[in-house]
Design a protein around this motif. Structure first.
Motif, PDB file in Angstrom:
ATOM      1  N   ASP A   1      41.616  94.260  82.347  1.00  0.00           N
ATOM      2  CA  ASP A   1      41.066  93.442  83.437  1.00  0.00           C
ATOM      3  C   ASP A   1      41.940  92.239  83.753  1.00  0.00           C
ATOM      4  N   HIS A   2      43.102  92.240  83.155  1.00  0.00           N
ATOM      5  CA  HIS A   2      44.073  91.171  83.360  1.00  0.00           C
ATOM      6  C   HIS A   2      43.583  89.821  82.836  1.00  0.00           C
ATOM      7  N   HIS A   3      42.828  89.915  81.754  1.00  0.00           N
ATOM      8  CA  HIS A   3      42.421  88.692  81.065  1.00  0.00           C
ATOM      9  C   HIS A   3      43.380  88.446  79.910  1.00  0.00           C
ATOM     10  N   ILE A   4      43.670  87.163  79.645  1.00  0.00           N
ATOM     11  CA  ILE A   4      44.571  86.799  78.563  1.00  0.00           C
ATOM     12  C   ILE A   4      43.851  86.980  77.246  1.00  0.00           C
ATOM     13  N   ILE A   5      44.421  87.832  76.400  1.00  0.00           N
ATOM     14  CA  ILE A   5      43.783  88.078  75.117  1.00  0.00           C
ATOM     15  C   ILE A   5      44.667  87.686  73.937  1.00  0.00           C
ATOM     16  N   GLY A   6      45.934  87.289  74.229  1.00  0.00           N
ATOM     17  CA  GLY A   6      46.809  86.912  73.124  1.00  0.00           C
ATOM     18  C   GLY A   6      48.178  86.497  73.638  1.00  0.00           C
ATOM     19  N   VAL A   7      49.113  86.322  72.693  1.00  0.00           N
ATOM     20  CA  VAL A   7      50.458  85.857  73.009  1.00  0.00           C
ATOM     21  C   VAL A   7      51.463  86.548  72.104  1.00  0.00           C
ATOM     22  N   VAL A   8      52.637  86.864  72.676  1.00  0.00           N
ATOM     23  CA  VAL A   8      53.744  87.439  71.907  1.00  0.00           C
ATOM     24  C   VAL A   8      54.908  86.440  71.960  1.00  0.00           C
ATOM     25  N   SER A   9      55.449  86.132  70.783  1.00  0.00           N
ATOM     26  CA  SER A   9      56.567  85.187  70.677  1.00  0.00           C
ATOM     27  C   SER A   9      57.719  85.871  69.952  1.00  0.00           C
ATOM     28  N   VAL A  10      58.861  86.043  70.654  1.00  0.00           N
ATOM     29  CA  VAL A  10      60.072  86.632  70.076  1.00  0.00           C
ATOM     30  C   VAL A  10      61.121  85.517  69.998  1.00  0.00           C
ATOM     31  N   GLY A  11      61.630  85.279  68.808  1.00  0.00           N
ATOM     32  CA  GLY A  11      62.536  84.143  68.634  1.00  0.00           C
ATOM     33  C   GLY A  11      63.827  84.461  67.910  1.00  0.00           C
ATOM     34  N   TYR A  12      64.850  83.607  68.177  1.00  0.00           N
ATOM     35  CA  TYR A  12      66.152  83.651  67.514  1.00  0.00           C
ATOM     36  C   TYR A  12      66.412  82.274  66.917  1.00  0.00           C
ATOM     37  N   LEU A  13      66.602  82.207  65.614  1.00  0.00           N
ATOM     38  CA  LEU A  13      66.872  80.939  64.960  1.00  0.00           C
ATOM     39  C   LEU A  13      68.274  80.436  65.319  1.00  0.00           C
ATOM     40  N   LEU A  14      68.439  79.104  65.261  1.00  0.00           N
ATOM     41  CA  LEU A  14      69.702  78.513  65.681  1.00  0.00           C
ATOM     42  C   LEU A  14      70.865  78.868  64.766  1.00  0.00           C
TER      43      LEU A  14
ATOM     44  N   PHE B   1      62.586  86.746  64.573  1.00  0.00           N
ATOM     45  CA  PHE B   1      61.150  86.963  64.244  1.00  0.00           C
ATOM     46  C   PHE B   1      60.415  87.408  65.494  1.00  0.00           C
ATOM     47  N   ILE B   2      59.272  88.117  65.221  1.00  0.00           N
ATOM     48  CA  ILE B   2      58.320  88.510  66.271  1.00  0.00           C
ATOM     49  C   ILE B   2      56.935  88.122  65.766  1.00  0.00           C
ATOM     50  N   VAL B   3      56.277  87.277  66.510  1.00  0.00           N
ATOM     51  CA  VAL B   3      54.945  86.781  66.118  1.00  0.00           C
ATOM     52  C   VAL B   3      53.956  87.120  67.219  1.00  0.00           C
ATOM     53  N   VAL B   4      52.768  87.600  66.793  1.00  0.00           N
ATOM     54  CA  VAL B   4      51.689  87.913  67.746  1.00  0.00           C
ATOM     55  C   VAL B   4      50.485  87.046  67.388  1.00  0.00           C
ATOM     56  N   GLY B   5      49.926  86.422  68.397  1.00  0.00           N
ATOM     57  CA  GLY B   5      48.732  85.602  68.166  1.00  0.00           C
ATOM     58  C   GLY B   5      47.626  85.997  69.110  1.00  0.00           C
TER      59      GLY B   5
ATOM     60  N   LYS C   1      43.958  84.887  71.373  1.00  0.00           N
ATOM     61  CA  LYS C   1      43.733  83.937  72.446  1.00  0.00           C
ATOM     62  C   LYS C   1      43.611  82.513  71.936  1.00  0.00           C
ATOM     63  N   GLN C   2      43.220  82.335  70.705  1.00  0.00           N
ATOM     64  CA  GLN C   2      43.089  81.005  70.129  1.00  0.00           C
ATOM     65  C   GLN C   2      44.389  80.524  69.471  1.00  0.00           C
ATOM     66  N   GLY C   3      45.459  81.312  69.475  1.00  0.00           N
ATOM     67  CA  GLY C   3      46.728  80.912  68.889  1.00  0.00           C
ATOM     68  C   GLY C   3      46.779  81.165  67.405  1.00  0.00           C
ATOM     69  N   ILE C   4      45.889  82.019  66.898  1.00  0.00           N
ATOM     70  CA  ILE C   4      45.900  82.369  65.485  1.00  0.00           C
ATOM     71  C   ILE C   4      46.812  83.585  65.310  1.00  0.00           C
ATOM     72  N   ARG C   5      47.673  83.512  64.288  1.00  0.00           N
ATOM     73  CA  ARG C   5      48.633  84.585  64.061  1.00  0.00           C
ATOM     74  C   ARG C   5      47.922  85.884  63.684  1.00  0.00           C
ATOM     75  N   LEU C   6      48.291  86.951  64.388  1.00  0.00           N
ATOM     76  CA  LEU C   6      47.831  88.288  64.048  1.00  0.00           C
ATOM     77  C   LEU C   6      48.944  89.100  63.386  1.00  0.00           C
ATOM     78  N   ALA C   7      50.210  88.674  63.603  1.00  0.00           N
ATOM     79  CA  ALA C   7      51.358  89.328  62.960  1.00  0.00           C
ATOM     80  C   ALA C   7      52.432  88.261  62.766  1.00  0.00           C
ATOM     81  N   HIS C   8      53.066  88.331  61.586  1.00  0.00           N
ATOM     82  CA  HIS C   8      54.089  87.333  61.264  1.00  0.00           C
ATOM     83  C   HIS C   8      55.024  87.952  60.231  1.00  0.00           C
ATOM     84  N   PRO C   9      56.339  87.573  60.243  1.00  0.00           N
ATOM     85  CA  PRO C   9      57.236  88.144  59.243  1.00  0.00           C
ATOM     86  C   PRO C   9      56.790  87.866  57.821  1.00  0.00           C
ATOM     87  N   LYS C  10      56.127  86.742  57.610  1.00  0.00           N
ATOM     88  CA  LYS C  10      55.619  86.400  56.275  1.00  0.00           C
ATOM     89  C   LYS C  10      54.115  86.669  56.267  1.00  0.00           C
ATOM     90  N   GLN C  11      53.693  87.603  55.423  1.00  0.00           N
ATOM     91  CA  GLN C  11      52.290  88.043  55.396  1.00  0.00           C
ATOM     92  C   GLN C  11      51.342  86.908  55.066  1.00  0.00           C
TER      93      GLN C  11
END
Length: 543
Positions: free
Chosen positions: A145-158, A85-89, A91-101
């Motif tokens: 401006d090098h301000h944190i505006i979000g997070v990208v999480s790339v994962g591999y399930l066990l 999966f690839i998830v984008v959130g 700055k508040q940790g709210i999902r902006l992209a997720h495999p499940k809509q």
């Protein structure tokens, strides 16, 4: 229940030990492989997260909070990535992209965003998200401006890990199974080989056999030595150690050679090495023994010998015909036979009334016997030798022969290593052989001459017969044990062998010459003084 055999124990031990080793190897390999995959996958997830977070297009969409555009972009990237999966959130940790809509717009799970959103760090975590446990690479999204505006999480399930482990472990498990089968076969064959080397005996039986062997060797009065083909000790009993003056036990002797303790080792290594030697005279530390040498074979291969020896005077099987008891028995038998004949003659003359002839016969008989007795008693001062010569003189008459003693005969004492019994054995055998040879000759004077003298520095023994003589090709072999011209070879062939052995031990020598006009002369010369050197003599020479 029957006890477990040593072979089964060996098999179970070897097979069990290999199984434990393989289990440890598999466990270690699995653990190492898992950690390696974890590190590699985590690194891959983090690299992909950083590449996605640095995409200008993504940065623009996150700034605009355009969830639809971000989803489209991430779906396109997900098709070329092997991540679960690839998830984008934001700055508040709210999902902006997720495999499940249906989960877009909801908070990201796992509780591992603090370091990214608050401190701007990139790292790898193992957490449980909405899709399950997985290894996740997280990195922040920075604006211009090098301000944190979000997070990208790339994962591999066990569950992906299990698939990779199966891919790597399957060949290993097949190899492990092959190794187990080979180990099973090898353990069975090796245990069988061990049992075969132990002659099918259990350790308890081997221990009992060794204790029994030690007890038997200790209880045997004869000296017993076992050596290998190199002459190193395999076994020795107390009697042999005493003879060889060895104080060390077998533990000290197991790597020592026999020649270190024996000055003359010809008997032990006399060729042919594969042949057994029986009742040989052996000289050890100045003492004479009767020895036997038995070869030890392993699958037709010579691996050593067992030597047993006992004091020579205790071997009745060789000396029964040479002892003075036997000689005295023969003498008494001859005298009884002779006197029986004389008494019959005297009785007949008395019945005929010829008293004068009876008196003459008795006088002549007494005179002849007394002359022989007087000569032997005056010249021969050793009682056994004197008795032997007297008995042989009577025996000669019984055989129709004449035993004549040389007028120069004399014997006062022995100053050599030859004992009186051994001297009797030499004389007795030579005289008996002279009788037999003379009887076989159809044309003979019937006289056997004997010379026995210690007048000089040598003890001289000379026996002359009127027999058929010896053939030249037989002279070299007559002193070998078992060689005889008699039909009964099992009961003969020892006399001349013993004569030669006794003479050799006394540092003497034997010569054989032709007698005139026929027959042969056996001459023996033995130094009868402290000097051991002797001169040469004519004729065949045996030493």
């Amino acid at each position: 229940m029957s006890p477990v055999t040593f072979r089964s124990k060996i098999f179970v031990l070897l097979f069990g030990f290999v199984i434990v080793q393989l289990v440890v190897i598999v466990w270690h390999f699995d653990n190492t492989l898992y950690q390696s995959i974890k590190h590699q996958v985590g690194t891959r997830a983090l690299i992909q997260a950083k590449e996605i977070a640095s995409d200008p297009e993504l940065i623009k969409y996150v700034e605009q909070n355009n969830s639809q555009a971000i989803t489209t972009l991430i779906q396109r990237l997900a098709k070329i990535s092997d991540a679960s999966f690839i998830v984008v959130g934001n700055k508040q940790g709210i999902r902006l992209a997720h495999p499940k809509q249906n989960r877009i717009g909801q908070p990201m799970q796992g509780g591992d965003n603090a370091g990214v959103l608050e401190r701007g760090k990139s790292y790898i975590t193992l957490r449980e998200g909405s899709l399950g446990y997985g290894l996740r690479g997280k990195t922040p999204i920075f604006d211009s401006d090098h301000h944190i505006i979000g997070v990208v999480s790339v994962g591999y399930l066990l569950n992906r890990f299990d698939q990779w482990l199966d891919v790597y472990m399957q060949p290993l498990l097949i190899e492990i199974l092959v190794v187990l089968m080979l180990t099973l076969i090898a353990s069975w064959m090796f245990s069988r080989h061990i049992q075969k080397q132990m002659n099918g005996m259990e350790p308890e039986q081997i221990a009992l056999a060794l204790n029994l062997q030690h007890s038997i060797l200790s209880s045997v009065y004869e000296g017993v030595i076992a050596i290998d083909a190199k002459g190193q000790f395999l076994a020795i009993n107390d009697s042999a150690r005493k003879v060889l003056n060895i104080e060390h036990d077998m533990h000290h002797l197991k790597n020592r050679q026999l020649i270190e303790f024996v000055a003359r080792s010809e008997f032990f290594f006399r060729p042919p090495l594969t042949c057994n030697l029986h009742d040989e005279i052996l000289l050890l530390n100045g003492h004479s023994f009767i020895a036997n040498r038995i070869a030890i074979f392993e699958r037709q291969r010579l691996i050593g010998w067992v030597i047993s020896f006992r004091a020579k005077d205790e071997i009745y099987s060789l000396t029964a015909d040479l002892t003075q008891i036997k000689q005295y028995t023969d003498h008494l038998r001859v005298q009884r036979h002779e006197f029986s004949n004389r008494l019959a003659t005297i009785a007949g003359l008395i019945q005929l009334g010829k008293i004068d002839e009876v008196q003459t016969l008795i006088a002549n008989e007494n005179t002849n016997k007394q002359q022989v007795i007087d000569f032997i008693s005056q010249r021969i001062h050793l009682s056994q030798v004197a008795g032997l010569l007297l008995g042989k003189s009577f025996r000669a008459k019984e055989l129709g022969l004449s035993l004549e003693l040389d007028p120069t005969c004399q014997l006062h004492s022995l100053h050599c290593s030859l004992s009186e019994t051994e001297l009797c054995a030499i004389l007795g055998n030579l005289i008996d052989n002279a009788f037999e040879s003379t009887i076989k000759n159809p044309v003979t004077s019937g006289v056997v001459d004997v010379l026995l003298s210690d007048a000089g520095q040598d003890l001289i023994i000379e026996v002359t017969d009127n027999g058929q003589g010896l053939q030249t090709d037989n002279i070299d072999s007559i002193f070998k044990k078992g060689i005889t011209s008699k039909a009964d070879k099992h009961q003969h062939g020892i006399g001349l062998y013993l004569v030669n052995q006794y003479v050799q031990q006394a540092n003497g020598f034997i010569t054989i010459d032709d007698a005139e006009p026929q027959g042969c002369i056996f001459s023996i010369f033995i130094a009868n003084h402290p000097i051991t050197e002797h001169g040469s003599s004519k004729g065949q020479h045996y030493e």
